[in-house]
Design an enzyme around this catalytic site. Sequence first.
Site, mmCIF file in Angstrom:
data_model
loop_
_atom_site.group_PDB
_atom_site.id
_atom_site.type_symbol
_atom_site.label_atom_id
_atom_site.label_comp_id
_atom_site.label_asym_id
_atom_site.label_seq_id
_atom_site.Cartn_x
_atom_site.Cartn_y
_atom_site.Cartn_z
ATOM 1 N N VAL A 113 1.269 -6.990 -11.276
ATOM 2 C CA VAL A 113 2.265 -6.336 -12.277
ATOM 3 C C VAL A 113 3.524 -6.141 -11.483
ATOM 4 O O VAL A 113 3.575 -6.112 -10.343
ATOM 5 C CB VAL A 113 1.668 -4.988 -12.923
ATOM 6 N N CYS A 173 3.250 1.874 -10.205
ATOM 7 C CA CYS A 173 4.040 0.632 -9.649
ATOM 8 C C CYS A 173 5.449 0.652 -9.285
ATOM 9 O O CYS A 173 6.188 0.691 -10.325
ATOM 10 C CB CYS A 173 3.394 -0.490 -10.094
ATOM 11 N N SER A 221 11.848 -9.236 -9.601
ATOM 12 C CA SER A 221 13.345 -9.519 -9.556
ATOM 13 C C SER A 221 13.486 -10.820 -10.621
ATOM 14 O O SER A 221 14.594 -10.808 -11.284
ATOM 15 C CB SER A 221 13.394 -10.211 -7.964
HETATM 16 N N1 LIG Z 1 6.355 -9.602 -5.528
HETATM 17 C C1 LIG Z 1 5.953 -8.736 -6.523
HETATM 18 C C2 LIG Z 1 5.081 -7.492 -6.143
HETATM 19 C C3 LIG Z 1 4.111 -6.856 -7.084
HETATM 20 C C4 LIG Z 1 3.327 -5.916 -6.866
HETATM 21 O O1 LIG Z 1 2.789 -6.022 -5.508
HETATM 22 N N2 LIG Z 1 2.503 -5.435 -7.515
HETATM 23 C C5 LIG Z 1 1.374 -4.657 -7.426
HETATM 24 C C6 LIG Z 1 1.212 -3.164 -7.918
HETATM 25 S S1 LIG Z 1 2.436 -1.967 -7.352
HETATM 26 C C7 LIG Z 1 0.190 -5.164 -7.731
HETATM 27 O O2 LIG Z 1 0.155 -5.709 -8.935
HETATM 28 N N3 LIG Z 1 -1.061 -5.437 -6.813
HETATM 29 C C8 LIG Z 1 -2.256 -5.895 -7.344
HETATM 30 C C9 LIG Z 1 -2.793 -6.852 -6.023
HETATM 31 O O3 LIG Z 1 -1.970 -6.963 -5.208
HETATM 32 O O4 LIG Z 1 -4.128 -7.359 -6.577
HETATM 33 C C10 LIG Z 1 6.975 -8.207 -7.689
HETATM 34 O O5 LIG Z 1 7.886 -7.973 -7.316
HETATM 35 O O6 LIG Z 1 6.745 -8.468 -8.891
#
Ligand SMILES: N[C@@H](CCC(=O)N[C@@H](CS)C(=O)NCC(=O)O)C(=O)O
Length: 221
Positions: free
Chosen positions: A53, A13, A67
């Site tokens: 995450v 990630c 952020s």
């Molecule tokens: N806006 C979030 C985006 C985090 C994100 O998209 N994480 C992904 C992995 S890279 C995730 O956990 N995806 C699981 C899901 O959407 O179910 C941040 O900046 O923390």
Amino acid sequence: MAKKMELISFKLCPFVQRAVIVLKKKKIDFDITYIDLGNPPDWFKELSPLGKVPVLKVGQEVLFESSVIQEYVDEVTPPSLHPDDPLLKAKNRAWMSFGDELNMAMFKMAQAKSQSAFEEIRDGMLKKLHQLESVHSGKAFFNGADFCLIDAAYAPFFMRLDLMSLACGFSFLDELPKMKRWSDNLLAEDCVKSSVVTELPQMYVGMLKNIDGSYLSTLCQ
Ligand SMILES: N[C@@H](CCC(=O)N[C@@H](CS)C(=O)NCC(=O)O)C(=O)O
């Protein structure tokens, strides 16, 4: 004494990596717990408000959104990696948020099924990179000579772009000299190099090659 922070991570990630870079840059001793996002454990589903995450545990408290985590870690371990000037700081935050779009575009480009869909997303990404080129200081890092929070926010994107470009035989940054130098400088930083597991390159390229029916997988070696 302050409680040791625990970061909940998924190895691939880029958003988690942003937080790790700040933790490493600030030389904070933290724990990291990896989960499989394809099969997340029940405790994670309860812990993470959006099911995503990174999550940072600070004692009994839970922080989410990369952020926010970056800024929290920065604030509790002065001196800050943000510029002092409020306007410059606000502009940095705006361009950090712009970087989210680049991460999302890269993800979508990797999934694109046809050459035309791939090229449309690639062209959109290039347009955004040209916008970024026009606001970059032209020095080693985004604001100048010093590594700031915004640099930590972009490093995961440039790491993946570099891996993708090498594996798939194309180049994004030939006509973007500031971006090329910035990427090289970011990827040479210890806090960036140590922010991923050693097997990240193989994992990332393997993931690109295995996206079913993607145009990009036909280009990857
Ligand atoms: N806006 C979030 C985006 C985090 C994100 O998209 N994480 C992904 C992995 S890279 C995730 O956990 N995806 C699981 C899901 O959407 O179910 C941040 O900046 O923390």
